[in-house]
Design a protein around this motif. Structure first.
Motif, PDB file in Angstrom:
ATOM      1  N   GLU A   1      42.388   7.333  -1.107  1.00 36.77           N
ATOM      2  CA  GLU A   1      41.339   8.321  -0.839  1.00 36.77           C
ATOM      3  C   GLU A   1      41.842   9.396   0.103  1.00 36.77           C
ATOM      4  OE1 GLU A   1      40.971   5.031  -0.641  1.00 36.77           O
ATOM      5  OE2 GLU A   1      39.708   4.699  -2.408  1.00 36.77           O
ATOM      6  N   ALA A   2      42.560   8.990   1.146  1.00 35.05           N
ATOM      7  CA  ALA A   2      43.119   9.958   2.090  1.00 35.05           C
ATOM      8  C   ALA A   2      44.203  10.798   1.427  1.00 35.05           C
ATOM      9  CB  ALA A   2      43.671   9.243   3.319  1.00 35.05           C
ATOM     10  N   MET A   3      44.963  10.213   0.517  1.00 42.66           N
ATOM     11  CA  MET A   3      45.997  10.970  -0.182  1.00 42.66           C
ATOM     12  C   MET A   3      45.371  12.020  -1.096  1.00 42.66           C
ATOM     13  SD  MET A   3      48.768   7.926  -1.009  1.00 42.66           S
ATOM     14  CE  MET A   3      49.952   9.011  -1.820  1.00 42.66           C
ATOM     15  N   ALA A   4      44.298  11.657  -1.764  1.00 39.89           N
ATOM     16  CA  ALA A   4      43.603  12.636  -2.610  1.00 39.89           C
ATOM     17  C   ALA A   4      43.038  13.770  -1.764  1.00 39.89           C
ATOM     18  CB  ALA A   4      42.492  11.947  -3.398  1.00 39.89           C
ATOM     19  N   ALA A   5      42.517  13.418  -0.580  1.00 39.24           N
ATOM     20  CA  ALA A   5      41.946  14.435   0.307  1.00 39.24           C
ATOM     21  C   ALA A   5      43.022  15.354   0.879  1.00 39.24           C
ATOM     22  CB  ALA A   5      41.169  13.765   1.441  1.00 39.24           C
ATOM     23  N   ALA A   6      44.268  14.893   0.900  1.00 32.48           N
ATOM     24  CA  ALA A   6      45.364  15.689   1.459  1.00 32.48           C
ATOM     25  C   ALA A   6      45.893  16.734   0.485  1.00 32.48           C
ATOM     26  CB  ALA A   6      46.504  14.767   1.889  1.00 32.48           C
ATOM     27  N   VAL A   7      45.463  16.702  -0.758  1.00 33.89           N
ATOM     28  CA  VAL A   7      45.932  17.655  -1.759  1.00 33.89           C
ATOM     29  C   VAL A   7      45.373  19.042  -1.484  1.00 33.89           C
ATOM     30  CG1 VAL A   7      45.860  18.251  -4.222  1.00 33.89           C
ATOM     31  CG2 VAL A   7      46.231  15.874  -3.517  1.00 33.89           C
ATOM     32  N   THR A   8      46.239  20.049  -1.514  1.00 35.30           N
ATOM     33  CA  THR A   8      45.827  21.448  -1.329  1.00 35.30           C
ATOM     34  C   THR A   8      46.337  22.265  -2.504  1.00 35.30           C
ATOM     35  OG1 THR A   8      47.827  22.233  -0.190  1.00 35.30           O
ATOM     36  CG2 THR A   8      46.165  21.087   1.164  1.00 35.30           C
ATOM     37  N   GLU A   9      46.120  23.561  -2.421  1.00 34.68           N
ATOM     38  CA  GLU A   9      46.604  24.435  -3.494  1.00 34.68           C
ATOM     39  C   GLU A   9      48.123  24.509  -3.533  1.00 34.68           C
ATOM     40  OE1 GLU A   9      46.104  26.856   0.188  1.00 34.68           O
ATOM     41  OE2 GLU A   9      44.866  25.412  -0.922  1.00 34.68           O
TER      42      GLU A   9
END
Length: 364
Positions: A144-152
């Motif tokens: 979940e934290a890895m998904a939240a760390a995704v940016t453009e």
């Protein structure tokens, strides 16, 4: 024309900033148990040795740069097509090709930490930014934290399962849900260097996820279970456009003919390989149980090592004590100690040398 005032050729500025990859220490004599480098402690498979002996007589010839025979063999074993297989000098070499093919300077690569120590090295070499997401309390990936760390700017996500150095795995259902949350343009690399040692329910089926998701790539190696670490051969299973790009950025003739033939022979030595893996898995479970009874917190890791979570004081005590007992292990600053598995007597030596955890706590 203006010239630099340097008096000698200069390195690129990022080279000075590269985090050094720290390989496990090597034993200097046969009486020392070298368990710091994560490699097989059994002799190579007999049928593979026979092939290598024959292949060595042709080492004056260049290898097949396309590694077509090996790619065809891998494809047949995994139910894919040769065009979806990329062979390189170890899975680390293939990962370098992936990053070189996908990432521009300033792009981001997301991965759990602690995980494989080479990840930030390869990211820095490509002038990409490492986004390190702390592991969950149970040593697993915090997806979940890895998904939240995704940016453009995110181009690649690395998921090492079983994770090196903790041995924790990502379950299939959780990985499937994670992929549904990741943007389609972000490449997710499932690094399965230790997949042959997995013996748990709900095991990840990375190839099924590869077939279901155009942005999934699977990374594997012949270095661990197959025991070919010294020959350096690994591979990726990638969708054809990406696979073609990876081959374009790879060095010609990077995988030797000896390595290709040994890997192909190892693919065909199914019975020998399964017997070897069963020995490692049995020893892993036995060692982990013994250490738990001695008070050590050991998770149900699924690789060819056991992991001891420890702060730096305890880590130094463990590493120094084992070294005094002729056992080399791998310590990770701020995190703990990884102990690679060997044969039964060597593992017994490790269990006896560690003893009860309370003695280490008393020495703090």
């Amino acid at each position: 024309m203006a010239y630099t005032t340097n008096t000698q050729p200069a390195l690129r500025s990022l080279v000075h900033e590269l985090p050094a990859y720290a390989a496990g220490r090597r034993a200097t004599d046969a009486t020392i148990a070298a368990l710091a480098s994560n490699e097989s402690h059994y002799d190579p498979l007999p049928s593979v040795l026979d092939v290598v002996d024959t292949a060595a007589r042709r080492m004056n010839r260049y290898p097949d740069s396309a590694a077509l025979a090996l790619r065809t063999g891998i494809a047949a074993a995994l139910g894919v097509v040769p065009e979806e297989v990329v062979v390189g000098p170890g899975s680390l070499g293939v990962l370098q090709q992936i990053i070189a093919a996908v990432c521009d300077p300033g792009d981001e690569i997301v991965f759990a930490w602690r995980s494989f120590e080479a990840y930030p090295v390869l990211a820095s070499l490509a002038a990409a930014r490492s986004v390190m997401v702390p592991l969950a309390a149970d040593e697993s990936h915090d997806l979940e934290a890895m998904a939240a760390a995704v940016t453009e700017r995110t181009k690649v996500i690395l998921v090492c399962t079983p994770n090196n150095p903790t041995g924790a795995t990502v379950k299939h259902g959780r990985m499937s849900e994670f992929l549904d949350s990741v943007p389609a343009h972000v490449l997710v690399v499932i690094d399965e260097a230790y997949v042959e040692f997995v013996a748990e329910k709900e095991a990840l089926d990375a190839l099924a996820l590869f077939r279901a998701h155009p942005n999934v790539c699977v990374l594997r190696t012949f270095s661990k279970a197959h025991g070919l670490a010294g020959l350096r051969v690994g591979f990726a299973v990638a969708h054809t456009e990406l696979a073609d790009g990876l081959r374009r950025v790879g060095l010609p003739f990077a995988v030797t003919a000896l390595a290709q033939e040994a890997a192909l022979a190892s693919l065909q030595a199914t019975r020998e390989l399964h017997e070897r893996v069963a020995l490692v898995v049995a020893e892993r479970d036995r060692v982990a149980d013994a250490l738990r009874r001695a008070g050590w917190a050991v998770i149900a890791g699924q690789a060819n090592f056991v992991w001891l979570r420890a702060d730096d004081t305890l880590r130094e005590l463990i590493v120094d004590h084992l070294e005094r007992n002729d056992i080399l292990v791998r310590g990770y600053r701020g995190d703990g100690v990884r102990i690679s598995l060997a044969d039964g007597p060597t593992n017994d030596h490790v269990i006896a040398a560690l003893g009860d955890r309370s003695s280490f706590e008393a020495a703090r």
